[in-house]
Structures are given as structure tokens and as C-alpha cells.
Motif scaffolding. Structure first.
Motif, short mmCIF file in Angstrom:
data_model
loop_
_atom_site.label_atom_id
_atom_site.label_comp_id
_atom_site.label_asym_id
_atom_site.label_seq_id
_atom_site.Cartn_x
_atom_site.Cartn_y
_atom_site.Cartn_z
N HIS A 40 0.83 -1.20 0.00
CA HIS A 40 0.00 0.00 0.00
C HIS A 40 0.87 1.26 0.00
O HIS A 40 0.58 2.21 -0.73
N THR A 41 1.91 1.26 0.79
CA THR A 41 2.81 2.42 0.86
C THR A 41 3.51 2.64 -0.47
O THR A 41 3.66 3.78 -0.93
N GLN A 43 2.40 1.77 -3.46
CA GLN A 43 1.41 2.28 -4.40
C GLN A 43 1.11 3.75 -4.12
O GLN A 43 0.99 4.56 -5.05
N TYR A 44 0.97 4.11 -2.86
CA TYR A 44 0.70 5.50 -2.49
C TYR A 44 1.85 6.41 -2.93
O TYR A 44 1.63 7.49 -3.47
N LYS A 47 1.89 6.96 -6.69
CA LYS A 47 0.85 7.89 -7.10
C LYS A 47 1.22 9.33 -6.72
O LYS A 47 0.99 10.26 -7.50
N SER A 81 7.32 9.83 0.52
CA SER A 81 5.99 9.23 0.65
C SER A 81 6.05 7.74 0.98
O SER A 81 5.07 7.19 1.46
#
Length: 173
Positions: A40-41, A43-44, A47, A81
Motif C-alpha cells: 500500500h505504501t 502504491q501511495y 501515485k 511518501s
């Protein structure tokens, strides 16, 4: 008369039989959660880096604007991020609308993203024009702690698999 004399030590045996299985299940759940966190991190962060790059297109090089960015700047946004993901195990691939790709790593050996100082998206092939696509792919190899339970070190690498993060953005301005 003591009826429990024949069952002496059975609690210890039962605990050993179920405790080992339960410990493995608990470690597996924790490793799955850590893997999902990393995915998830990743992918975040991909993005966020794509969003940052998509608003720094062709109009950034027109005077008086001075907002052009390089791959090193986008990689810095990605790294800020991607909290919790080890940067030495991440490689980034930047692809323009015409298909030109640049791959670099955040840390470690090879082509480092911090040394890529050319403007991106590049103006060659008009890849930095409004409406063109850009994509950023992040690849990370997740190493699970469950590998310590796998016997031997054969050709199968138990506990290591690739996690991708991917974004495709349209250049806004």
C-alpha cells in the motif's frame, strides 16, 4: 484414589502441539500485514510521485515559470511518501508517452535516481505537453521473516517476492 495420575503432563504436550502452530499463525499474520503495508505504501508513493510530475509539464519551462523538475526531484517525492519501505530495495522506472523509459534505484549500487538531473518529463518527442501520459513504476522485493522457517537454501526463495507500485498520469499543465 487419584484419577488424574494417568493424565499427568498432558497439558504440556497439548501446549507444545498447539503452541507451535499458533506461533507460526501469529507470525504469518504479522508478516502478511507488513507485506500489505509495504504494498500500500509503495502504491501511495508511486501515485504521489506521479501527481507531482503531472503538474510540472511543458508550461513549467516557459518564462517566467521555473518549475521544471528532474528525476531526482520526483524520486525525492517518492522517497518521502514511501515511509517504511527500505529505499535500497526499490527501483523506479519512469516512462514517457512515446515509450522512452529511464530506470534508477533509490539507494545502493547501480544508476541512482539522485544523480538523474535532466528535466522530466523530457521535451524530446513533445513528451511534456499537456494531455500526454507519463507513468512511474516502483519495484520492491519483499523479504518475509517466514523464510527462517524454511529448511535449506535451494532454488526456491521462500519469503521473497516482488511488489509493484504503478501510476499513470496525464500531464495537466
Amino acid at each position: 484414589m487419584n484419577r488424574r495420575k494417568g493424565t499427568r503432563g498432558s497439558a504440556l504436550v497439548e501446549f507444545c502441539l498447539t503452541g507451535i502452530v499458533l506461533m507460526f499463525v501469529w507470525i504469518s499474520i504479522a508478516e502478511m500485514a507488513r507485506g500489505m503495508w509495504d504494498y500500500h505504501t509503495l502504491q501511495y508513493a508511486a501515485k504521489a510521485a506521479g501527481n507531482y510530475a503531472s503538474v510540472h509539464g511543458a508550461t513549467c519551462s516557459i518564462s517566467p515559470n521555473a518549475c521544471t523538475v528532474a528525476i531526482s526531484d520526483i524520486a525525492t517525492v517518492f522517497q518521502h511518501s514511501a515511509i517504511g519501505v527500505p529505499p535500497d530495495q526499490v527501483s523506479l522506472t519512469f516512462t514517457t508517452d512515446s515509450g522512452a523509459a529511464t530506470t534508477c534505484s533509490l539507494a545502493g549500487s547501480g544508476s541512482l535516481c539522485s544523480s538523474q538531473t535532466t528535466a522530466w518529463p523530457p521535451s524530446s518527442n513533445n513528451d511534456n505537453e499537456v494531455g500526454k501520459f507519463l507513468s512511474i513504476r516502483a519495484d520492491f522485493t519483499f523479504h518475509s521473516a517466514l523464510a527462517m522457517f524454511a529448511p535449506g537454501n535451494g532454488s526456491v526463495q521462500f519469503g521473497a517476492f516482488d511488489l509493484p507500485g504503478y501510476t499513470e498520469q496525464i500531464i495537466q499543465y
